[in-house]
Design an enzyme around this catalytic site. Structure first.
Site, mmCIF file in Angstrom:
data_model
loop_
_atom_site.group_PDB
_atom_site.id
_atom_site.type_symbol
_atom_site.label_atom_id
_atom_site.label_comp_id
_atom_site.label_asym_id
_atom_site.label_seq_id
_atom_site.Cartn_x
_atom_site.Cartn_y
_atom_site.Cartn_z
ATOM 1 N N GLY A 87 0.784 -1.224 0.000
ATOM 2 C CA GLY A 87 0.000 0.000 0.000
ATOM 3 C C GLY A 87 0.814 1.271 0.000
ATOM 4 N N ARG A 88 2.100 1.186 0.355
ATOM 5 C CA ARG A 88 2.970 2.363 0.287
ATOM 6 C C ARG A 88 4.377 1.977 -0.164
ATOM 7 N NH1 ARG A 88 4.785 4.318 6.310
ATOM 8 N NH2 ARG A 88 4.856 2.303 7.355
ATOM 9 N N LYS B 126 9.551 1.921 0.500
ATOM 10 C CA LYS B 126 8.618 2.247 1.572
ATOM 11 C C LYS B 126 8.395 3.756 1.509
ATOM 12 C CE LYS B 126 8.046 1.073 6.502
ATOM 13 N NZ LYS B 126 8.770 0.469 7.656
ATOM 14 N N ASP C 128 -1.975 7.329 2.793
ATOM 15 C CA ASP C 128 -1.411 8.294 1.851
ATOM 16 C C ASP C 128 -0.200 7.758 1.103
ATOM 17 O OD1 ASP C 128 0.629 8.360 3.728
ATOM 18 O OD2 ASP C 128 0.186 10.379 4.437
ATOM 19 N N GLY C 129 0.211 6.512 1.412
ATOM 20 C CA GLY C 129 1.327 5.914 0.691
ATOM 21 C C GLY C 129 2.684 6.492 1.030
ATOM 22 N N ARG D 147 14.914 -0.525 0.315
ATOM 23 C CA ARG D 147 15.574 -1.616 1.035
ATOM 24 C C ARG D 147 16.082 -2.666 0.052
ATOM 25 N NH1 ARG D 147 10.059 -3.469 2.443
ATOM 26 N NH2 ARG D 147 10.136 -2.308 4.399
ATOM 27 N N ARG E 51 5.984 -13.074 0.942
ATOM 28 C CA ARG E 51 5.581 -13.237 2.333
ATOM 29 C C ARG E 51 4.731 -14.497 2.488
ATOM 30 N NH1 ARG E 51 5.011 -7.247 3.619
ATOM 31 N NH2 ARG E 51 5.833 -6.257 1.759
ATOM 32 N N ASP F 74 1.839 -11.352 7.103
ATOM 33 C CA ASP F 74 2.273 -10.574 5.938
ATOM 34 C C ASP F 74 3.609 -9.888 6.185
ATOM 35 O OD1 ASP F 74 0.377 -9.064 7.716
ATOM 36 O OD2 ASP F 74 1.140 -7.372 6.549
ATOM 37 N N ASN F 75 4.145 -9.997 7.408
ATOM 38 C CA ASN F 75 5.461 -9.439 7.723
ATOM 39 C C ASN F 75 6.536 -10.506 7.855
ATOM 40 O OD1 ASN F 75 4.644 -6.789 7.744
ATOM 41 N ND2 ASN F 75 4.277 -6.701 9.935
#
Length: 452
Positions: free
Chosen positions: A93-94, A114, A126-127, A180, A187, A253-254
């Protein structure tokens, strides 16, 4: 363009999965791009170290495509359990995957972002990324790498000139975009989405992609994949504990299926061996508390097994899951002995030593970093009293893995507790003074050299 021709090896493996795994997106058009952190050490591993600062900003602030890799950024699709509640309404999402390339070891690496703008998965977000969040991620990744925890690396941080409103910190606050370097961004939640949608063909494709591209195995066997993920994630959990690290949000999801830690939000390093220490203020039940991290990671890997049940029988998956506990036991002994700077011995003796160290740290509340600094090489100082007699006896006669000749051992232990994180940020926020961050990264890397 000045890339290292020997080290720059672009790839496009992600495209082989097909459109159903991602959405092509565009980066936000930021008001400004001020380079704040450039990880030259990580850049050298993928041939990007010769870039000028202007070229660096063009690729990692404006996201001009790198040559011969992904033609456009891709926001990955996934689901996941968030604090044990299943959420099918998530995804990148961001952030997005911007490029792929092979590193000096031949591993397929992703460059992920990110704070790069909104995507179809942004929902009401807002991303964007706060500059403070980017600074915190630099500190987390540098510290974890030095402490031998498998982690993504922060490659770049660029300030973007927007003022962001956030409910959990003083607003408006400064904005940034981070890049990164990571061993994949697949995931457990990536598998969960396909199982949820009952897309067996895509699930099989993903299994093969991960095994071939991220594990280097010519296989499509879901059981083999689960076994590898169990081994890697058990090691990750063990090294979190030896580092005294609390990730904060170990949702499915992490959890990267390569067992590499990433996506740092409300992380903390525990000052003492406090089993109930939490990092996230919203973790009201202590689900991801310090001592519960192995349990949490195992639970997430169980969700991968549930997803893979659509492809294979249950029994071999259960057998693979059952190997998590013994592998964790072996890995935590190895990790704590590594941090103690002593060589392994008999397995039973190693386990007893680890239990004694954990018990003494918990009972005496000696700071974690102080203890491992003082005890490195196996010689516990006289200042440690009778409560440490058992540990001292077990260390007696152990051979040192490395001596204390490095200059690091003549100073003080390098820690990364929340007060120092806030102090580093305060100097940036109040005076745009980055010297404390630069000095801390230098100190962390010196510790890493002393421990390695």
């Amino acid at each position: 363009m000045p890339f290292d021709p020997q080290a720059y090896r672009p790839a496009t493996a992600l495209l082989t999965l097909g459109d159903g795994f991602f959405d092509a997106v565009a980066a936000a058009d930021f008001p400004e791009t001020r380079l704040r952190f450039r990880n030259q050490r990580a850049a050298a591993e993928i041939g990007l170290d010769p870039l000028t600062n202007a070229e660096w900003i063009r690729h990692f602030g404006r996201f001009d495509p790198l040559p011969d890799t992904l033609p456009s950024p891709l926001a990955l699709r996934y689901h996941g359990h968030q604090f044990r509640s299943y959420n099918p309404d998530i995804g990148d999402g961001r952030g997005f995957t911007f490029a792929q390339m092979h590193d000096a070891q031949g591993r397929l690496m992703d460059l992920g972002t990110k704070g790069s703008g909104t995507t179809p998965h942004s929902r009401s977000g807002d991303g964007r990324l706060t500059l403070k969040g980017g600074v915190r991620e630099i500190l987390a990744t540098e510290m974890l790498q030095a402490l031998n925890v498998p982690t993504s690396r922060t490659l770049s941080l660029i300030e973007t000139g927007e003022q962001l409103a956030r409910g959990d910190e003083p607003s408006p606050t400064r904005s940034a975009v981070l890049v990164r370097l990571s061993l994949g961004h697949v995931r457990i939640g990536t598998f969960q989405r396909l199982a949820y949608e009952q897309d067996e063909a895509a699930l099989r494709r993903l299994v093969g992609y991960v095994l071939r591209n991220l594990y280097g195995e010519d296989s499509d066997d879901p059981v083999r994949l689960l076994d590898l993920v169990v081994a890697r994630t058990a090691t990750l959990a063990a090294r979190y504990m030896a580092a005294g690290f609390v990730h904060g949000v170990l949702n499915s999801d992490n959890i990267n299926v390569t067992g590499e830690s990433f996506d740092y939000g409300p992380w903390r390093f525990a000052p003492t061996w406090d089993p109930g220490f939490t990092a996230a203020y919203f973790d009201y039940q202590g689900l991801y508390a310090f001592a519960r991290q192995p349990e949490a990671i195992h639970w997430d890997v169980m969700q991968l097994a549930v997803s893979l049940r659509q492809l294979v029988d249950t029994e071999p998956l259960i057998a693979a899951l059952d190997r998590f506990a013994p592998r964790y036991g072996e890995a935590v002994a190895e990790a704590i002995l590594w941090r103690l700077g002593v060589s392994p011995g008999e397995a039973d003796a190693d386990r007893l030593l680890v239990k004694a160290v954990e018990r003494s740290l918990r009972d005496t509340a000696v700071p974690i970093d102080r203890f491992f600094f003082d005890a490195f090489g196996g010689d516990l100082p006289d200042g440690y009293g009778e409560e440490w007699a058992e540990v001292r006896g077990m260390l007696d006669g152990r051979s040192a893995r490395k001596d204390r000749a490095h200059p690091y051992w003549f100073g003080a232990p390098c820690s990364m507790l929340i007060d120092e994180v806030e102090a580093i940020w305060a100097r940036i926020a109040e005076a745009d003074d980055w010297s404390a961050l630069d000095a801390k990264v230098t100190a962390i890397r010196a510790m890493g050299e002393a421990l390695a």
